[in-house]
Design a protein around this motif. Structure first.
Motif, PDB file in Angstrom:
ATOM      1  N   GLY A 182      -7.534  15.495 -67.298  1.00 27.21           N
ATOM      2  CA  GLY A 182      -7.827  16.746 -66.586  1.00 27.21           C
ATOM      3  C   GLY A 182      -7.739  17.942 -67.505  1.00 27.21           C
ATOM      4  N   ILE A 183      -6.712  17.966 -68.336  1.00 26.42           N
ATOM      5  CA  ILE A 183      -6.565  19.076 -69.281  1.00 26.42           C
ATOM      6  C   ILE A 183      -7.730  19.076 -70.255  1.00 26.42           C
ATOM      7  N   SER A 184      -8.151  17.869 -70.675  1.00 29.44           N
ATOM      8  CA  SER A 184      -9.237  17.803 -71.646  1.00 29.44           C
ATOM      9  C   SER A 184     -10.522  18.361 -71.050  1.00 29.44           C
ATOM     10  N   GLU A 185     -10.761  18.062 -69.733  1.00 30.50           N
ATOM     11  CA  GLU A 185     -11.965  18.604 -69.106  1.00 30.50           C
ATOM     12  C   GLU A 185     -11.919  20.128 -69.065  1.00 30.50           C
ATOM     13  N   GLN A 186     -10.718  20.670 -68.739  1.00 34.16           N
ATOM     14  CA  GLN A 186     -10.593  22.124 -68.696  1.00 34.16           C
ATOM     15  C   GLN A 186     -10.826  22.730 -70.086  1.00 34.16           C
ATOM     16  N   LEU A 187     -10.270  22.096 -71.103  1.00 32.59           N
ATOM     17  CA  LEU A 187     -10.456  22.615 -72.440  1.00 32.59           C
ATOM     18  C   LEU A 187     -11.897  22.494 -72.907  1.00 32.59           C
ATOM     19  N   ILE A 188     -12.554  21.377 -72.535  1.00 33.31           N
ATOM     20  CA  ILE A 188     -13.965  21.212 -72.912  1.00 33.31           C
ATOM     21  C   ILE A 188     -14.797  22.321 -72.288  1.00 33.31           C
ATOM     22  N   THR A 189     -14.499  22.588 -71.019  1.00 29.92           N
ATOM     23  CA  THR A 189     -15.248  23.654 -70.337  1.00 29.92           C
ATOM     24  C   THR A 189     -14.960  25.009 -70.983  1.00 29.92           C
ATOM     25  N   LEU A 190     -13.659  25.280 -71.241  1.00 28.40           N
ATOM     26  CA  LEU A 190     -13.277  26.556 -71.846  1.00 28.40           C
ATOM     27  C   LEU A 190     -13.921  26.715 -73.219  1.00 28.40           C
ATOM     28  N   ALA A 191     -13.804  25.682 -74.051  1.00 27.36           N
ATOM     29  CA  ALA A 191     -14.361  25.779 -75.402  1.00 27.36           C
ATOM     30  C   ALA A 191     -15.873  25.914 -75.354  1.00 27.36           C
ATOM     31  N   SER A 192     -16.496  25.203 -74.426  1.00 24.16           N
ATOM     32  CA  SER A 192     -17.948  25.288 -74.302  1.00 24.16           C
ATOM     33  C   SER A 192     -18.380  26.697 -73.916  1.00 24.16           C
ATOM     34  N   GLU A 193     -17.600  27.302 -72.996  1.00 20.95           N
ATOM     35  CA  GLU A 193     -17.930  28.667 -72.602  1.00 20.95           C
ATOM     36  C   GLU A 193     -17.719  29.639 -73.765  1.00 20.95           C
ATOM     37  N   ASP A 194     -16.581  29.490 -74.449  1.00 17.50           N
ATOM     38  CA  ASP A 194     -16.338  30.373 -75.593  1.00 17.50           C
ATOM     39  C   ASP A 194     -17.382  30.183 -76.688  1.00 17.50           C
ATOM     40  N   LEU A 195     -17.868  28.939 -76.766  1.00 13.61           N
ATOM     41  CA  LEU A 195     -18.841  28.622 -77.805  1.00 13.61           C
ATOM     42  C   LEU A 195     -20.121  29.423 -77.616  1.00 13.61           C
ATOM     43  N   THR A 196     -20.478  29.668 -76.370  1.00 10.48           N
ATOM     44  CA  THR A 196     -21.786  30.298 -76.097  1.00 10.48           C
ATOM     45  C   THR A 196     -21.653  31.574 -75.295  1.00 10.48           C
ATOM     46  N   LYS A 197     -20.409  32.136 -75.243  1.00  9.86           N
ATOM     47  CA  LYS A 197     -20.209  33.309 -74.379  1.00  9.86           C
ATOM     48  C   LYS A 197     -21.046  34.479 -74.860  1.00  9.86           C
ATOM     49  N   LYS A 200     -24.221  35.763 -77.466  1.00  9.93           N
ATOM     50  CA  LYS A 200     -25.310  35.354 -78.348  1.00  9.93           C
ATOM     51  C   LYS A 200     -25.057  35.833 -79.774  1.00  9.93           C
ATOM     52  N   LYS A 201     -24.370  36.996 -79.863  1.00  6.79           N
ATOM     53  CA  LYS A 201     -24.032  37.498 -81.187  1.00  6.79           C
ATOM     54  C   LYS A 201     -22.949  36.600 -81.799  1.00  6.79           C
ATOM     55  N   LEU A 202     -23.194  36.192 -83.019  1.00  4.51           N
ATOM     56  CA  LEU A 202     -22.286  35.244 -83.650  1.00  4.51           C
ATOM     57  C   LEU A 202     -20.960  35.909 -84.035  1.00  4.51           C
ATOM     58  N   SER A 203     -19.867  35.227 -83.648  1.00  4.54           N
ATOM     59  CA  SER A 203     -18.521  35.602 -84.091  1.00  4.54           C
ATOM     60  C   SER A 203     -17.912  34.340 -84.678  1.00  4.54           C
ATOM     61  N   HIS A 204     -18.094  34.181 -85.956  1.00  2.57           N
ATOM     62  CA  HIS A 204     -17.831  32.890 -86.582  1.00  2.57           C
ATOM     63  C   HIS A 204     -16.381  32.444 -86.427  1.00  2.57           C
ATOM     64  N   GLU A 205     -15.435  33.341 -86.594  1.00  2.71           N
ATOM     65  CA  GLU A 205     -14.032  32.942 -86.520  1.00  2.71           C
ATOM     66  C   GLU A 205     -13.690  32.417 -85.129  1.00  2.71           C
TER      67      GLU A 205
END
Length: 1630
Positions: free
Chosen positions: A87-102, A104-109
């Motif tokens: 369950g935690i992994s699903e939440q983190l996958i969703t969170l990271a996925s959202e942060d990944l594409t939140k 369009k302007k790239l913020s590499h760090e």
């Protein structure tokens, strides 16, 4: 499982950490990050959940804070991936996925951390991650940059899991490639495709049985991507995108189908090669891609690249040739270089013929870099592709021959490296291989550069050393090379260009020769008629013999040369084998024994070689072979024409002389003498000298023939030219040539005279040799030629020396009539030689000594004139390090000349005549002149003693007083070497006296043995020891010389010594004074009538003598003795002088310390000091208060104190003697004087009263209390403590230490000192009372147990002064009362009640503003309670415990330390009825003391260690007590955190009911004023809570503690916040 409330506490703690994780302080931020990660390592799901919730609740969180939290998530995932809930992994996958594409302007760090979370999760939850990413990676819609990037990283991080999905991902990727118009997307797609390819290659590179995929399964998708990247994207102008594209293309080449690879690889290679021109600064990506393509093509065995081969080789070759020389600049440069060589190595597997041919074609390039590149590539091919290159060995050897004429050192270095590679792989065994050996030998002969090399430059020495090692390596380690080297290397031995490499060549040849001779090889014996290029046996022998004559020349390898001669002997001559086997090992031994000596014995070594040559010729005994050796020797002279090789030529001439001496063929001798005269370069000294020796050797067998040839040469080349009327028009050059010839001729005549048979030479010396030589002196200006003529005179004089001619039979006494004429010619040369030492001067002295030997003896006036000139030219020469050796040689030759003079005039007048010439230099201000003169005098005296013969004309030593009067002061010269030589001269004079008195040699030497023992003292750097030696010398001399020599008359020893008092050398004058003192002391009666005369000469000199010297002291001793009759007037007169006293006044006071005057002088001064005011108080005009009064010194008392100091200082120290009453008074008054002037001001340009009083006290103690007391005070640094004048506290500490030392070393004097000091406790001066109180306080401790009456007096006085108005006095009284503990038990019981009462009262002193009295009281209580009986404090025990606790938190660390130690001492009384009470007090204070164990101050930490050990036994746990006593040791480092962690574990088990109290006590310290305690309290509370089990936690107010910790996270101190975060990380169970 935790209850909901406890779980909520953990959540609160984690939430607090998360919220504060982005602390303003970087160090604290790192600590919180670490704590969060550690918490996550224990409870990963909780922390991940809390971070997730925090990030969800704060979508607008500061970006850096968000990145930090994502980074912590990544760290936790790396540590505990297997424990993460789905369950935690699903939440983190969703969170990271959202942060990944939140955005369009790239913020590499930010997005990189989010993508990394997905990559980490993919190692366990790959399907879920892929599902999430595939939602954002669909055909037709261009995905986010980091979605693509994450897919690429995921593929390489989980290869086996990703392989089944890569095909589908590639299918989705292909249509997206066409939509990618921006460089960023093309960059990331290229990276991802490259990652997919790497994953596929890694998967297929390790085949397994159930492998489901091969490279061909992906070839279609890869080909589609390849077409897009190659046809469109490669045209980008962005270098980053371009490098990513070509990198991907290179990796895709491995996955293309063979058909597609053959179709596309030529075009791809062509494009890649063109890119080198556009991106020449960053070639690594291009080279890597090319290498991938070449590797892929060669792997399928295709020849499709032949069409690109020329361009490919050209471009790669260019890259290698123009690579940076300094590979240290960047790792990428090194990697690119290695990749380029790998490309060539890969190409060589298929195209070696074309590749080698192309490289060899470029050998004629004019560019250095191209030639270097050729050699590097070829070396790589030979070493890495031996099988492919084996068929091309002949081709390579032939093609490289043109490189052997290279002149550039860098290229030659690479060629040398290639040669060793070729030798290793057998290339040099091919035809033409010997040419490469020739190249190596030539490099071994390279000369040194004449200028410093530039950085990075390959120097001749570098190349020479390298090739020398190559030749050695080829000789000794590579099989089959002997056939190439033997006997080929012999061809180079006699060549001029190989002269510098002869030693290296001999090293290899010797190795091979020894091996072949041992194995009886067929090719060992050389047929010289067949091997025409090899020098003849006589040539080899001549060359090696001459070469080994200079064994210390660099790279000579003399042992190898001799070893070659030994092993090669059968090839030189059969008759030499046995004799060389016997001689050569001894010659090698000679080198071994003398090689490390400071001076190599070159002449002895040449004699060994010349004897070796002579014996070799004798062994062969063949005139023809002798002629061949002579012919070879002369034919090789051109090899040695260069300046640095002239020593070889010099020796070669000498060898020719031996050959001519052995020859019986007159024509041969005449022919080669003529060759010698026409060949020798007369302008060179070495050649002139060598030619002279050669002619001399020849004359030993052919005297008349040699003389005639030399005369003919002289007439033709010198006399004729000198007499020509055209001489007026000659150039300077032709005159110089004639002069040089004169040098050669003169040396030839000299050596002819020396080596010719004695029975023949006397008839030819003056008629031929001197007659021809004398005209040559005329007109010479070149010093070197003058040296040759002077040397010739010396050689001639030696040849007719009486001792040499006496060896021949029937020889009458020979008189050399030309002596005076030659001697004055020498003196004329000396006058022209200047004032610096030179070889000419040395030669003149040598020749003069040889002439002096001849009969008859010279006249006295001639000798005096000769000595004057010679001595001045030696001793007066200015010192110069560059001419030091020349100077030493000149001095040595001068001494030799003087010895010869003495031998001709063996009496004391002759000795004094030489001494008079040297006398003036003994008092020279120039050290070098004194040193040279005394050394020469010593040699002369020794010579005179050895040759002394007693006769009627020489029956006594005249001028004794003058000799000793000049030499004795030199025994104390500033220069130790002069002293030693002077003492030697004195010894020799006394030995001469004794020898005149009839003693034999043994008795003479025994008589001066005691003088010899003075050497150590006189050469000691300590002047006092040296002067002691002078005094002893005076005693010895007075006993050993006639008494009349010490009378006072001109010329006597005493009179001459008086003159020495004014010598410029102070130490010499002092030494003269010491000798005079002894003479006046022991022989005073003889000076009765001379006193006025002596004093009239001495007194005027007093003011001119050095003030600190013995001379002035001696004069003052006489003057002050006269003033002893006027003591009272002197004292009164001296006291009229205001301090500081003049030196004369001080000297007078010093003399008053004599035994007869000191008591009355000191008594009078003490009376005056007690009656005078110590200072004068000066204040404002309107109002005088104690605060604004200024203390000025009283001049009269200051003068008395200075006088007292000087008088006492002059008294010798007393050791272990009882003191008199006046001494006690002196000690007490000086100590009180020091205290009372502590804060007295100093007048400008006057003496500081305090500093002077301190010096007075030092002087009194040093004088009266003895060395041990003074030494102890110095060791305890008491004088420094007193001299710092930093306040009353430091002063009283020093006084206490002084009292301790007196009690220790002078216990019998304590009562008398107390009697002196007691009245001053009632003094009106505060510092009088303070000084006495400090002294008494220490006396109670040190002496109270020894004298009860004295103790009672001091205790009563100290109790009376407890109400003194001065706080310091009260403090010292408390200290003194507490020190009663150091007395007997009876006295402790007697005074315990009053002492305890006084100490407890001192803890509450209302005027104690700085806690000093409280500190003293607590320290005193701690000491007192350590011995007092429990019954004595039972009534106040609890009160003490309660009153001490508040002091734990005092600001003063010393107060805290004293309070903690006092509590520990109270543990003594926590027994029986008080046990429970003290146990409760111990537990109450336990946490406080435990926290202060980490106090900022060491004294507090040590006190806590001590007290915890004391109270540990009262806690009620043996285990706790054992642990505390084991680890808590004072003055040792304690790992505090580790200790309290382990202690807490024990405490939890031993005192479960106390844990809540302990934790609450820790919480109370969360508000401490010291950050270190707040942080330590947080950690300690967390350790307690972390150690509790589930049941015990229910008794803890968790909410309160956690809330306090959360609040502490907001503390102002970064250190506290860091410690708190660390504490929270331990509470994961809550």
């Amino acid at each position: 499982m935790s209850s909901p409330s406890r779980s909520s506490q953990a959540e609160s703690l984690v939430g607090a950490l998360v919220a504060s994780s982005f602390d303003a302080d970087p160090a604290t931020r790192g600590a919180i990050f670490t704590s969060l990660s550690e918490f996550g390592g224990k409870s990963p799901n909780l922390v991940l959940k809390m971070v997730h919730e925090f990030l969800i609740k704060h979508p607008k969180l500061d970006l850096k804070h968000r990145v930090l939290l994502l980074s912590s998530v990544n760290k936790i995932l790396i540590l505990r991936m297997n424990d993460v809930d789905a369950g935690i992994s699903e939440q983190l996958i969703t969170l990271a996925s959202e942060d990944l594409t939140k955005t369009k302007k790239l913020s590499h760090e930010w997005q990189r951390e989010a993508g990394q979370i997905l990559v980490n999760l993919s190692t366990r939850f790959l399907p879920q991650v892929l599902d999430e990413l595939q939602k954002k990676y669909v055909p037709g819609i261009l995905p986010h940059y980091y979605v693509v990037h994450t897919l690429g990283k995921m593929a390489t991080s989980n290869v086996s899991g990703s392989i089944p999905h890569i095909g589908g991902l590639l299918s989705t990727t292909l249509p997206l490639l066409g939509l990618s118009k921006h460089d960023d997307m093309r960059l990331v797609f290229s990276f991802t495709i490259s990652s997919f390819c790497e994953a596929i290659m890694e998967y297929t590179a390790n085949p397994v049985e159930d492998m489901r995929f091969t490279k061909s399964d992906f070839s279609i998708e890869i080909l589609g991507a390849f077409d897009v990247l190659f046809s469109v994207w490669i045209n980008t102008r962005d270098s980053k995108v371009l490098f990513a594209v070509i990198g991907a293309l290179g990796k895709m080449s491995h996955l293309l189908s063979p058909e597609a690879l053959q179709t596309n690889s030529p075009r791809l290679v062509a494009v890649l090669l063109n890119l080198y021109k556009r991106h020449n600064s960053t070639p690594l990506p291009i080279t890597t891609a090319i290498c991938d393509v070449i590797t892929a093509v060669t792997a399928i065995g295709s020849s499709v690249l032949e069409q690109n081969l020329d361009s490919l080789i050209t471009n790669l070759h260019h890259q290698v040739c123009h690579a940076p020389e300094n590979f240290n600049c960047s790792p990428e440069v090194v990697k690119n270089y290695n990749e380029l060589l790998r490309c060539f190595g890969t190409l060589a597997t298929c195209y070696s013929d074309i590749l080698v041919g192309t490289i060899l074609q470029k050998a004629e390039s004019k560019e250095e870099k191209v030639r270097n590149g050729n050699l590097v590539i070829l070396r790589h091919l030979i070493n890495s592709n031996s099988s492919a290159m084996e068929r091309k060995q002949d081709f390579v050897v032939t093609g490289l021959l043109k490189h052997l004429f290279e002149t550039n050192n860098k290229v030659k270095q690479n060629l040398s490296k290639l040669i060793i590679a070729m030798a290793t792989h057998g290339y040099l065994l091919r035809e033409g291989g010997q040419e490469f050996i020739r190249f190596v030998t030539l490099q071994c002969s390279l000369p040194d550069e004449g200028k410093p090399p530039k950085p990075g430059m390959v120097t001749n020495s570098d190349l020479r050393e390298m090739c020398g090692n190559i030749l050695k390596l080829v000789t000794t380690t590579i099989d089959g090379m002997e056939g190439v080297l033997w006997p080929y290397l012999f061809e180079f031995l006699c060549k001029e260009q190989n002269t510098n490499s002869v030693g290296v060549l001999c090293r290899s040849l010797s190795f091979i020769a020894e091996k072949k001779r041992e194995n009886n090889s067929d090719d060992f014996n050389i047929n010289y008629s067949e091997t025409v290029n090899i020098p003849s046996a006589s040539s080899l022998f001549s060359r090696l013999l001459v070469f080994v004559s200079q064994p210390l020349v660099a790279r000579c390898h003399s042992r190898s040369v001799l070893s070659l001669l030994l092993n090669f002997a059968p090839n030189i001559h059969d008759h030499l084998v046995d004799i060389w086997a016997a001689i050569i090992p001894k010659m090698i031994q000679f080198i071994d024994e003398n090689e490390e000596s400071e001076i190599w014995p070159q002449k002895a070594w040449e004699d060994v070689l010349l004897k070796f040559l002579s014996k070799s010729l004798d062994a062969i005994d063949d005139e023809h072979w002798t002629s061949l050796v002579g012919q070879s020797m002369t034919s090789q002279w051109p090899l040695y024409d260069r300046e640095e090789r002239l020593p070889y030529k010099n020796f070669s001439y000498k060898c020719l002389g031996i050959i001519l001496r052995k020859s019986t063929n007159k024509e041969f001798v005449e022919s080669y003498l003529a060759t010698l005269f026409t060949t020798v370069q007369h302008c060179n000294q070495l050649e002139r000298e060598g030619a002279g020796v050669c002619v001399g050797y020849c004359a030993s067998s052919h005297l008349d023939l040699t003389l005639q040839k030399l005369l003919d040469f002289t007439k033709l080349n010198i006399n004729k030219k000198d007499s020509s009327y055209l001489n007026l028009f000659k150039s300077d050059r032709s005159l110089t040539e004639v002069a040089n010839m004169k040098g050669t001729v003169s040396l030839c005549f000299g050596y002819i005279a020396l080596f010719a048979p004695t029975d023949l030479i006397t008839s030819r010396i003056e008629t031929i040799i001197v007659k021809t030589l004398t005209p040559l002196f005329k007109g010479l200006k070149i010093p070197a030629i003058k040296v040759d003529l002077v040397s010739a005179v010396d050689l001639i004089a030696q040849s007719v020396a009486p001792d040499r001619l006496a060896l021949s039979e029937n020889r009458s006494k020979y008189v050399f009539s030309a002596r005076e004429d030659l001697l004055w010619k020498l003196m004329a040369y000396l006058r022209e030689a200047g004032n610096k030492p030179s070889k000419l001067k040395s030669a003149i002295f040598e020749a003069a000594a040889s002439l002096i030997k001849l009969e008859p003896p010279m006249r006295d006036e001639d000798i005096a004139s000769l000595l004057t000139q010679c001595i001045t030219h030696v001793i007066a020469s200015p010192p110069d390090g560059a001419t030091e050796l020349l100077q030493a040689n000149c001095s040595e030759k001068l001494v030799k000349l003087m010895k010869e003079i003495l031998k001709k005039r063996k009496n004391s007048h002759g000795l004094f005549a030489i001494f008079k010439q040297l006398e003036s230099f003994l008092i020279s201000e120039k050290q070098h002149e004194r040193q040279r003169a005394i050394e020469i005098i010593g040699f002369i005296f020794i010579t005179y003693y050895n040759i002394l013969t007693i006769s009627e004309s020489n029956s006594s030593l005249h001028h004794l007083g003058s000799l000793l009067g000049r030499l004795i002061p030199c025994c104390s010269d500033p220069d130790p070497d002069v002293r030693l030589e002077a003492l030697l001269c004195v010894r020799i004079i006394i030995m001469i006296i004794n020898k005149y008195n009839g003693m034999n040699d043994q008795s003479c030497r025994s008589s001066v043995e005691e003088i010899e023992t003075l050497e150590t003292k006189l050469t000691n750097p300590d002047t006092q020891i040296m002067y002691e030696g002078m005094t002893e010398l005076a005693k010895m001399v007075c006993l050993k010389v006639p008494s009349d020599s010490t009378h006072f008359y001109p010329g006597s020893l005493t009179y001459v010594l008086f003159d020495a008092i004014t010598w410029p050398q102070q130490t010499s004058a002092n030494g003269a004074c010491l000798v005079l003192h002894h003479i006046f002391e022991t022989r005073g009666p003889v000076f009765v009538e001379k006193v006025d005369m002596i004093m009239s000469q001495l007194l005027p000199k007093l003011s001119t003598l050095p003030e600190d010297g013995h001379t002035r002291s001696g004069a003052l001793q006489i003057v002050i003795h006269l003033s002893r009759h006027h003591l009272h007037q002197v004292i009164q007169s001296l006291l009229c002088h205001s301090p500081p006293f003049s030196n004369d006044v001080i000297s007078c006071w010093t003399q008053l310390g004599g035994d007869q005057l000191r008591d009355s002088s000191i008594e009078y001064l003490l009376d005056q000091l007690e009656r005078s005011l110590p200072y004068e108080e000066v204040g404002g005009k309107k109002r005088k208060t104690k605060q604004n009064l200024i203390k000025n010194p009283a001049t009269h008392s200051l003068a008395i104190s200075c006088a007292l100091e000087t008088v006492v200082a002059s008294i010798p120290p007393v050791e272990k003697q009882p003191l008199e009453g006046i001494i006690y008074r002196c000690l007490g008054v000086s100590l009180l004087r020091l205290g009372v002037v502590l804060d007295v001001q100093k007048f400008e340009k006057s003496v500081d009263p305090y500093s002077q009083a301190l010096e007075l006290l030092k002087t009194v103690i040093s004088t009266y209390l003895g060395r041990k007391v003074n030494l102890t005070l110095q060791q305890l640094d008491i004088w420094t403590l007193l001299g710092s004048k930093e306040g009353i506290s430091q002063f009283t500490e020093a006084v206490s230490s002084l009292a301790m030392v007196i009690c220790k070393h002078r216990p019998g004097d304590v009562a008398s000192i107390v009697t002196i000091l007691n009245p001053y406790l009632k003094s009106i001066y505060d510092m009088h009372r303070c000084t006495v109180a400090a002294f008494y306080a220490q006396l109670v401790k040190e002496f109270g147990c020894k004298d009860n009456v004295l103790l009672e007096i001091m205790m009563d006085n100290l109790r009376d002064k407890l109400v003194d108005p001065m706080p310091t006095v009260r403090q010292l009284c408390i200290r003194g009362l507490a020190n009663v503990i150091f007395t007997s038990s009876e006295q402790i019981d007697r005074y315990s009640a009053s002492v305890i009462s006084a100490l407890m009262a001192g803890m509450d002193d209302k005027d104690d503003y700085d806690d000093t009295i409280s500190l003293e009281a607590m320290s005193g209580l701690a000491k007192f309670l350590s011995k007092v009986e429990r019954t004595n404090i039972a009534s106040v025990f609890v009160n003490m415990c309660l009153r001490v606790r508040p002091c734990f938190e005092k600001a003063n660390p010393h107060v805290r330390s004293a309070a903690v130690r006092l509590f520990g001492v109270l543990g003594r009384f926590g027994t029986d009825g008080s046990a429970d009470t003290f146990r409760e007090q111990s537990h109450s204070n336990f946490i406080s003391i435990l926290l202060h164990l980490n106090d900022d101050h060491l004294v507090v930490r040590n006190a806590c260690k001590s007290t915890l050990r004391e109270m540990s036994s009262h806690l009620g746990s043996d285990e706790v007590s054992s642990m505390i006593n084991k680890h808590l040791i004072e003055d040792t480092n304690l790992h505090y955190v580790e200790f309290i962690l382990n202690l807490v574990k024990v405490l939890v088990g031993e005192f479960p009911n106390k844990i809540n109290f302990y934790i609450m006590s820790c919480v109370s310290f969360f508000k401490s004023e010291w950050p270190v305690l707040r942080g330590s309290a947080a950690l300690l509370a967390a350790f307690f809570m972390n150690s509790l089990d589930e049941e015990a936690r229910s008794s803890i107010n968790i909410e309160h503690v956690c809330a306090a910790l959360i609040q502490l996270l907001k503390d102002s101190s970064p250190e506290v916040r860091s410690k708190t975060s660390e504490a929270i990380s331990l509470l994961h169970q809550y």
